[in-house]
Scaffold this motif. Structure first.
Motif: not given
Lengths: 442, 442
Positions: A109-113, A221-225, A230-239, A241-247
């Motif tokens: 799922i992270n490879s798609m996210f 069970t539920t998990h706070d991951l 997102s670091r392992a798969f590079g799932t990033q978004f621009s906030d 302000g235009g800065r890239l952040r990990h989800a």
């Protein structure tokens, strides 16, 4: 607690006799038969609606996951590698890269996210799938632990750590509500210890249910991951302000194990006792002159109510209603009017009563079987009795593992409901700021 | 037929732009995204209710099937062996017997039927599962043909050959009804030729749909399995006289391929056009001053109606309704009352109109693209034009295969609706008692 109830034999007998499941040809697999599958469908329809209500959308991700995906997150691969089923041939050829059957889908799922999450406007993203998963377990038992099982797995992505944590908590509450209001299981919601948490998570939350033999069953069970995947798969978004952040992410799952939980929460020496809101069949009408076989058949299958109509009843325009949860005379009421609209009213009223009373009894049973402990020896004594031990805890990871090896009990959770203040760790004597629950578990 | 529509590019563009699906990391696999999955859920809920209505019960069978199971039925293993994905390792060890991921479940279900079916009182037995299956296909396309797909597979056991045949026919009618009334696809129901039938079946029935590029899509199949699998697995029951007999069986399946069928049946140059009964979103309300982007976005996603509310509309208490299936002025109606109860009435009326008109158009398109042929050269000409050829057929299996190799077209089915009487085979000139449909297919 009856000897019959505490035996594995009782459970396997009920599963077979009530035709909930059968064994598959491959060791550790099961066939879910219609009566068992109907229980799963009850769970599905309630939970699917609750997740959609929360803004979660259904999707479907491939079952085959390249082995290399697991290796990207160190704890995750360590946690799951020993349990994987692996496809090495396809279309008559050896594959270049072996493919795992999903044991859970965080990696794929992270490879798609990583493709779909581009901007803060794409967040939160909340997806769920209803799917089969495989875990190569050595000791299996129908519904409770099988090589293949059915579940829903939700996976979400958020802009902040706080939102991911809040999602994990919100989903835990959905699971708790399902267990309590539908399955009549008075589960205890709490946080897992570091030792017991999901491989790759920052924190794992659980609802723990007490079975009639005193064992604990992790029922959801539920998990706070965090941003581990997102670091392992590079799932990033621009906030904004235009800065890239990990989800930041959460995931959550409930499975066919819950069907086993319902069986072991409510069953008695006669067989299943189903909460009306889970029961595939809520009432059974008997009109035969010699109804012995039929009645005991439906009793064993846990049908909540039995409506008995004899020849004399028809003459007087009445019938009798017998409650499955109260065997014998106590649960039987005569002279119930047969007129359809009145009968329906009476039946609905009694179904509500049965639902409420099964929950009450299970709650009483639970509370009687959780004992507070303030010393190591008390702890061992309580666990030895097949009960749950609750005590202040400030032990280390190593001490938790040692306690498990010594007693067979695991730290089930730090309950969300805490007494408040602080106390003294029952093992180490150190100051502790929370109590933990320990039990032998399935 | 527009050039755009007949290209693979158009299809892949729509799948991507409308966010129906994405590619999975393993070749030939796909991720079904929420908008595509919602179409599948529409199919699921309709079909699940229809099957239950018919007395079919849901169950679940293990995905892992011992390779030896396939080898028990000679035609079945021949048909599926080249397409299997095979698990050879589990729990860190090489398995003693390799396990196939189910490509379909006749074998494993018969291994269970052999236990469950004992007496004529156990029959008919009608089970269904919603599950994923794997077939190692070389040329794949989202929804239409993927390594893994979702489907329902029904499996039944009966006392007589006639009942098994009747079951296959009844389920074919359920599929036909779904396609016509829900997906607005005017499918043609018929029987497959021996060459094209399911591996291990006595007879296969199909609904064949015509896509907008003229190709045929097999949209659902049902099988009369005779006693082929019950003999292979020893599924026997004692009849009323106490004699042991083999069960007669049927199976039937419809899959996520149907989602691709909806796309290719109704789409146009602007994108998707969804029949209202399948559409995840049935109407789109636009209030922006510059709605261009938003309108074209929802048009591309195939939302059947668009409700436009401008500032002047609000003043006059009216709005405009635009139909996705009739682009431009023709499909737009102004002055529709904004009062909620009146608006809802108007919307519902138009949704019914859109549903009916999509079916009508597809039926007209289908009928215009099926041509009768009475000679080999006519046949080749029609197929060359991308149309379907219908003609009297008395060719042999070898002649059918040769015709396929020559033309690229396969015998799609012998339609259930036949002209009656007899005619002359367009290929061999021999007397023929039925007509067959030929087309290039997905």
């Amino acid at each position: 607690m009856s000897v019959v109830l505490s035996s594995i034999r009782w459970y396997l007998d009920v599963i077979r006799e009530a035709q909930l499941a059968d064994y598959g040809p491959v060791r550790g697999t099961m066939v879910i038969r219609p009566y068992g599958y109907a229980l799963w469908e009850r769970l599905q329809s309630w939970l699917d609606a609750a997740l959609k209500e929360h803004g979660v959308q259904n999707a479907y991700f491939p079952q085959l996951i390249p082995m290399s995906f697991f290796e990207r997150e160190a704890e995750h691969v360590e946690g799951f590698a020993p349990e994987l089923a692996i496809v090495t041939r396809g279309g008559g050829k050896e594959l270049e890269e072996p493919l795992a059957l999903r044991p859970t889908s965080e990696t794929i799922i992270n490879s798609m996210f990583a493709k779909w999450v581009q901007s803060h406007r794409d967040l939160p993203m909340r997806l769920n799938q209803w799917a089969n998963v495989h875990r190569w377990e050595m000791r299996t038992r129908p519904f409770v632990r099988t090589l293949e099982f059915m579940w829903q797995e939700g996976h979400t992505a958020h802009a902040t750590p706080e939102e991911a944590r809040a999602e994990a908590m919100a989903m835990l509450e959905v699971y708790r509500e399902f267990a309590v209001t539908q399955a009549a299981m008075p589960v205890i919601a709490g946080r897992k210890s570091r030792i017991e948490q999901f491989a790759g998570a920052n924190a794992t939350f659980t609802i723990e249910a007490m079975m009639r033999d005193g064992r604990a069953l992790q029922a959801g069970t539920t998990h706070d991951l965090g941003d581990n995947f997102s670091r392992a798969f590079g799932t990033q978004f621009s906030d904004a302000g235009g800065r890239l952040r990990h989800a930041h992410q959460a995931s959550f799952g409930m499975s066919t194990r819950m069907v086993g939980g319902v069986v072991m929460s409510h069953g008695d020496d006669t067989g299943l006792r189903l909460p009306p809101r889970m029961a595939p069949l809520q009432a059974d009408v008997g009109t035969e002159k010699s109804p012995g076989w039929k009645f005991s058949h439906w009793e064993m299958k846990g049908v909540p109510l039995r409506i008995e109509i004899g020849p004399r009843d028809v003459a007087s325009g009445t019938c009798a209603i017998a409650r499955r949860d109260r065997p014998g005379k106590e649960g039987k009421e005569f002279g119930v009017p047969l007129a359809p609209e009145l009968l329906v009213q009476e039946v609905l009223k009694r179904l509500d009563e049965v639902q409420a009373e099964l929950l009450e009894r299970a709650t009483r049973f639970r509370d009687e079987h959780i004992l507070d402990v303030s010393s190591h020896s008390q702890f061992l004594e309580v666990i030895e009795q097949g009960k749950w031990a609750r005590g202040w805890w400030a032990g280390s990871d190593e001490q938790e593992v040692a306690l498990k090896e010594e007693s067979g009990a695991t730290l089930r959770c730090f309950p969300l409901e805490q007494p408040g203040g602080g106390g003294t760790c029952f093992l180490t004597g150190k100051p502790a700021d929370q109590v933990a629950l320990f039990a032998k578990a399935y």
